[in-house]
Design an enzyme around this catalytic site. Structure first.
Site, PDB file in Angstrom:
ATOM      1  N   ASP A  10      38.205  23.709   7.382  1.00 44.53           N
ATOM      2  CA  ASP A  10      38.455  22.519   7.087  1.00 44.53           C
ATOM      3  C   ASP A  10      40.114  22.546   6.910  1.00 44.53           C
ATOM      4  O   ASP A  10      40.534  21.363   6.584  1.00 44.53           O
ATOM      5  CB  ASP A  10      37.791  22.248   5.633  1.00 44.53           C
ATOM      6  N   HIS A  11      40.741  23.560   7.036  1.00 47.56           N
ATOM      7  CA  HIS A  11      42.233  23.561   6.771  1.00 47.56           C
ATOM      8  C   HIS A  11      42.973  23.774   8.307  1.00 47.56           C
ATOM      9  O   HIS A  11      43.969  23.719   8.330  1.00 47.56           O
ATOM     10  CB  HIS A  11      42.569  24.645   5.824  1.00 47.56           C
ATOM     11  N   HIS A  53      40.542  33.592  -3.123  1.00 48.51           N
ATOM     12  CA  HIS A  53      39.546  32.811  -2.162  1.00 48.51           C
ATOM     13  C   HIS A  53      38.694  33.801  -1.494  1.00 48.51           C
ATOM     14  O   HIS A  53      38.936  34.843  -1.386  1.00 48.51           O
ATOM     15  CB  HIS A  53      40.088  31.855  -1.720  1.00 48.51           C
ATOM     16  N   HIS A  77      41.011  17.926  -2.309  1.00 45.56           N
ATOM     17  CA  HIS A  77      39.904  18.760  -1.772  1.00 45.56           C
ATOM     18  C   HIS A  77      38.518  18.725  -2.755  1.00 45.56           C
ATOM     19  O   HIS A  77      38.469  19.570  -3.455  1.00 45.56           O
ATOM     20  CB  HIS A  77      40.459  20.146  -1.883  1.00 45.56           C
TER      21      HIS A  77
END
Ligand SMILES: [Zn+2]
Ligand SMILES: [Zn+2]
Length: 313
Positions: A64-65, A137, A265
């Site tokens: 998604d990035h 993360h 986000h």
């Protein structure tokens, strides 16, 4: 400076939101932070020119990035870009782009300067500097902080005239912080102008769990753009998945002394993010939940949130 939100959803695009991507326009260029799938369409809708992008900063290698990046590079080549493009990201990003180049014959018309993300300064030109800081993360990931240096000082013409400096290009040099020689005498910018204004800074978390050290990295930032995947109800889920909640984002904003907190986000489960905004506001009142094509304009210490991109001139 203008910050345009091109994608504000976590993991998957929704009807209203694209995946993560933020476009920052400074006086002399544009910088892209993350490149979610569908980025090019978003740039088109926002009326933003991809050629103006001088550097791209990718927080981490989750779909998604990053999925929007190869297409963006191809478009830049089709537009016959000649100017070098800097890309900052992890080693995995470099491998990913190499694979595309090899398998899809990207045939780029410009040079890519790849900078491996690391803690500290990762990019600098005359106008801006970007610092990176590793976040917590599920894969190697970085938060970024951009500083825009305002070179133009407040100039005092009467002082310049008193010192015998004729009006013209020399004034301009002094105003931009350069020293000059007039009649064999060295004149410094301090003699005829105020000290340069302090830089504007914008911080972007990318994906991260809450942790104290990140607060230090964001200390004194003007705008903090913080991921807010979950509401406070799902704090346990956020810790488990190494994401943040509204309350955690607001706590970081409060403790770092940010002027404005922008949440982005969001998990697709939140069709209406007003509740998320309200939760954060209880801790940090100057909070706004981003939507796609929202713009934040920073001008002479004024920070304005503009919901209609067409009004963000
Ligand atoms: Zn994400
Ligand atoms: Zn992620």
């Amino acid at each position: 400076m203008k910050i345009v939100f091109l994608g504000t959803s976590a993991a998957v695009p929704t009807r209203e939101r694209n995946t993560a991507s933020i476009y920052i326009m400074t006086t002399n260029g544009a910088y892209l932070f993350d490149a979610g799938e569908g980025l090019q369409k978003q740039l088109q809708i926002a009326g933003l020119n991809p050629i103006k992008i001088k550097a791209v900063f990718i927080s981490h290698m989750h779909f998604d990035h990053v999925l929007g990046l190869p297409g963006l590079l191809m478009t830049m080549a089709l537009l016959n870009r000649k100017e070098k493009l800097t890309i900052v990201g992890t080693r995995k990003l470099f491998q990913f782009l190499k694979m595309f180049d090899k398998e899809f014959y990207m045939d780029l018309t410009f040079e890519i300067e790849f900078i491996e993300a690391h803690q500290g300064s990762v990019y600098r030109n005359k106008e801006i500097e970007v610092l990176a800081f590793p976040t917590i993360h599920s894969t190697e990931s970085y938060a970024y902080r951009l500083f825009e240096y305002k070179l133009k000082r407040k100039f005092h013409p009467e002082k310049a005239l008193e010192l015998g400096i004729p009006k013209g290009p020399l004034w301009n040099k002094l105003q931009l912080g350069e020293s000059i020689i007039v009649n064999g005498k060295r004149i410094t910018p301090e003699m005829v102008s105020d000290s340069p204004p302090s830089p504007i800074s914008v911080s972007i978390t990318g994906d991260t769990a809450y942790f104290e050290q990140l607060i230090d990295f964001f200390k004194g930032t003007d705008v903090l753009i913080h991921e807010s995947t979950f509401s406070r109800e799902l704090t346990d889920k956020a810790s488990e998945m190494l994401h943040s909640t509204t309350e955690q984002a607001a706590t970081v904003a409060l403790k770092s002394g940010a002027k404005l907190l922008v949440l982005y986000h969001f998990s697709e489960r939140y069709k209406d993010v007003r509740l998320l905004e309200e939760e954060a506001k209880k801790i940090f009142p100057n909070t706004v939940a981003a939507k796609d094509f929202m713009c934040v304009k920073i001008e002479d210490n004024d920070i304005n949130v503009i919901n209609n991109i067409e009004k963000c001139e």
